[in-house]
Design an enzyme around this catalytic site. Structure first.
Site, PDB file in Angstrom:
ATOM      1  CB  CYS A 301      29.966  44.787  31.105  1.00 21.40           C
ATOM      2  SG  CYS A 301      28.983  44.790  29.637  1.00 21.40           S
ATOM      3  CB  CYS A 453      38.943  36.793  40.016  1.00 20.29           C
ATOM      4  SG  CYS A 453      38.704  38.227  41.068  1.00 20.29           S
TER       5      CYS A 453
END
Ligand SMILES: [Zn+2]
Length: 495
Positions: A301, A453
């Site tokens: 998520c 990231c």
């Protein structure tokens, strides 16, 4: 040749040209999904093993039936049939068949007749007392019920609020996080003033303020194979509001072993799933997904994002199922998987069957106790140091120095375009992690590469992938762009 509509689930859409459905010709379900994979090579490894077998965490439905209970891939397709690929989603999963449709009777809740309600309680619950399906007897059942919520996040928030409001006598909460600012977009139990506080302290305060008649029991720890049976045992119903596969399988297995219903919910971007797994009357989560997908095939998520109201809707459905189970009224979602798509505003229902060979809940079950769930799901043990130590890393400050040198490394951003739009490092090249295998030609082996990231997990995986492909001079930015923002460039937003 008949044409079927294939419904592509959100997690797989980026690999299928972004489409949500596609009409394909084929005489069998196998032919149709093999055509889909042939048209979209990136889908191939998600759907099929190297030997060309349909992966067993990929569940395929023809209309509302699981093809495992039809003729599997050989199931014939008629014109206009709907073929759905139903992925396992850590944010919630489904199950259950209509075999358990006879009206619900919940074990373990024995109302005592002597109990009475105070004037304050009669007023508080008056709208329940007016309902013949609830009434005084039902309200007593609610007061005597004990419900355990695993996870006090997006799903647990609305569930806990409505169960406390409904007068559930005891609510156990399992969570060990602190409230983060990014939680408030959907975790409606918490307020801005709670940021930084332990979730359970804030949740207990909020729920007891809502209903002083509800006892809130906090378990500020990670649910594990060591403590799960002990924590679940005193409760009548377990509500699964977890966001990862190891805990989801653990909740399922412990619920089955203890004979308790497990009210399941999961969310992904704009889609939700809800079911009730009650192995006494229907299937369990493992009947639907015997094993989890490999971790690199499922974004979390935190990576994928989620519409803030979606867990509200799914959590309220979980609360509804919980209240129905307590009251013994209505038709529970046993043996039924409810799929909700917020973008299309559609609800679909699929039949879930008990797997006669389920390792956990069938007559010939082989699993008699809890197992090592992180190992089962192929992920590092919860709480363990991230596995980034296994690939070469660079610290933000060190990278800043290198970028000012005459021969700076090439920065590769492996996040999604939406994240790039929030913030990125100057000069970086964007290749989302999922596209890296197909776009590796854009990178040169001659130059030093640094991958980054958001927080360092995806870029470590991507670094591992490049090392495996023969790149030698590749490192991952430790802590991701958030660490960079913290240590090098505070003008960048963290998210
Ligand atoms: Zn099962």
């Amino acid at each position: 040749m008949p044409k079927a509509t294939v419904k592509v689930p959100t997690p797989l859409r980026p690999l299928a040209g972004g489409v949500s459905e596609v009409a394909l010709e084929g005489s069998t379900v196998g032919a149709v999904i093999r055509t889909l994979a042939a048209d979209n090579p990136a889908l191939q490894r998600h759907l099929f093993t190297a030997e060309g077998k349909l992966r067993n965490f990929v569940t395929v439905y023809l209309n509302d039936e699981d093809i495992r209970y039809l003729a599997r891939e050989a199931t014939p397709v008629k014109e206009g049939d709907i073929v759905s690929i139903v992925p396992a989603v850590a944010g919630g999963a489904p199950n259950s068949a209509r075999e358990g449709r006879s009206s619900a009777k919940l074990v373990g809740i024995e109302p005592t007749v002597q109990e009475t309600f105070s004037r304050e309680e009669l007023r508080r619950y008056s709208r329940h007392l007016l309902l013949p399906e609830v009434g005084v007897a039902g309200q007593r059942r609610l007061r005597q019920a004990k419900v355990l919520l695993v996870g006090a996040g997006g799903l647990g928030s609305p569930t806990a609020l409505y169960l406390a409001a409904a007068g559930v006598g005891e609510i156990g909460l399992v969570d060990f996080d602190a409230v983060d600012l990014s939680n408030l977009q959907r975790q409606v139990l918490y307020t801005t003033a709670d940021v930084g506080r332990p979730k359970l302290a804030a949740a207990k305060e909020r729920l007891e303020a809502l209903n002083p008649g509800t006892r809130v029991v906090p378990y500020e720890e990670r649910l594990s194979s060591e403590n799960a049976l002990e924590i679940l045992r005193p409760y009548d119903i377990v509500v699964d509001g977890t966001d990862n596969f190891p805990t989801r399988y653990l909740v399922n297995d412990a619920s089955v072993l203890l004979g308790k219903p497990n009210v399941y919910g999961s969310i992904y971007r704009f889609e939700g799933q809800v079911s009730v797994f009650d192995a006494k009357r229907g299937p369990c989560y493992r009947c639907l997904y015997p094993e989890p997908p490999p971790p690199d095939l499922v974004p979390s998520c935190a990576e994928a994002g989620v519409l803030g109201v979606l867990p509200g809707l799914v959590g309220v459905l979980q609360a509804t199922e919980t209240v129905k189970l307590i009251l013994g009224k209505g038709e529970p979602l046993i043996g039924r998987l409810l799929l909700f798509d917020a973008l299309g505003v559609t609800f679909r229902e699929l039949k879930l069957r008990k797997n006669p060979h389920c390792a956990l809940c069938s007559a010939d079950a082989t699993q008699k106790g809890l197992i090592d769930y992180p190992a089962f799901c192929g992920v590092p043990a919860p709480g363990a140091a991230p596995k980034t130590g296994s690939v070469p890393e660079v610290e933000p400050e060190e990278l800043a120095t290198e970028l000012r040198s005459a021969d700076p490394p090439l920065l590769v951003d492996v996040r999604e375009p939406e994240e790039w739009a929030i913030a990125h490092l100057p000069g970086a090249h964007l290749i989302p992690k999922a596209e890296l295998p197909e776009r590796v030609d854009e990178l040169t082996r001659a130059r030093a590469l640094v991958l980054y990231c958001r927080a360092g997990t995806r870029s470590a995986d991507a670094t591992r992938l490049l090392l495996d492909l023969g790149f030698s001079n590749v490192r991952t930015l430790r802590g991701g762009i958030n660490a960079w923002a913290e240590k090098v460039d505070p003008s960048l937003p963290q998210y």
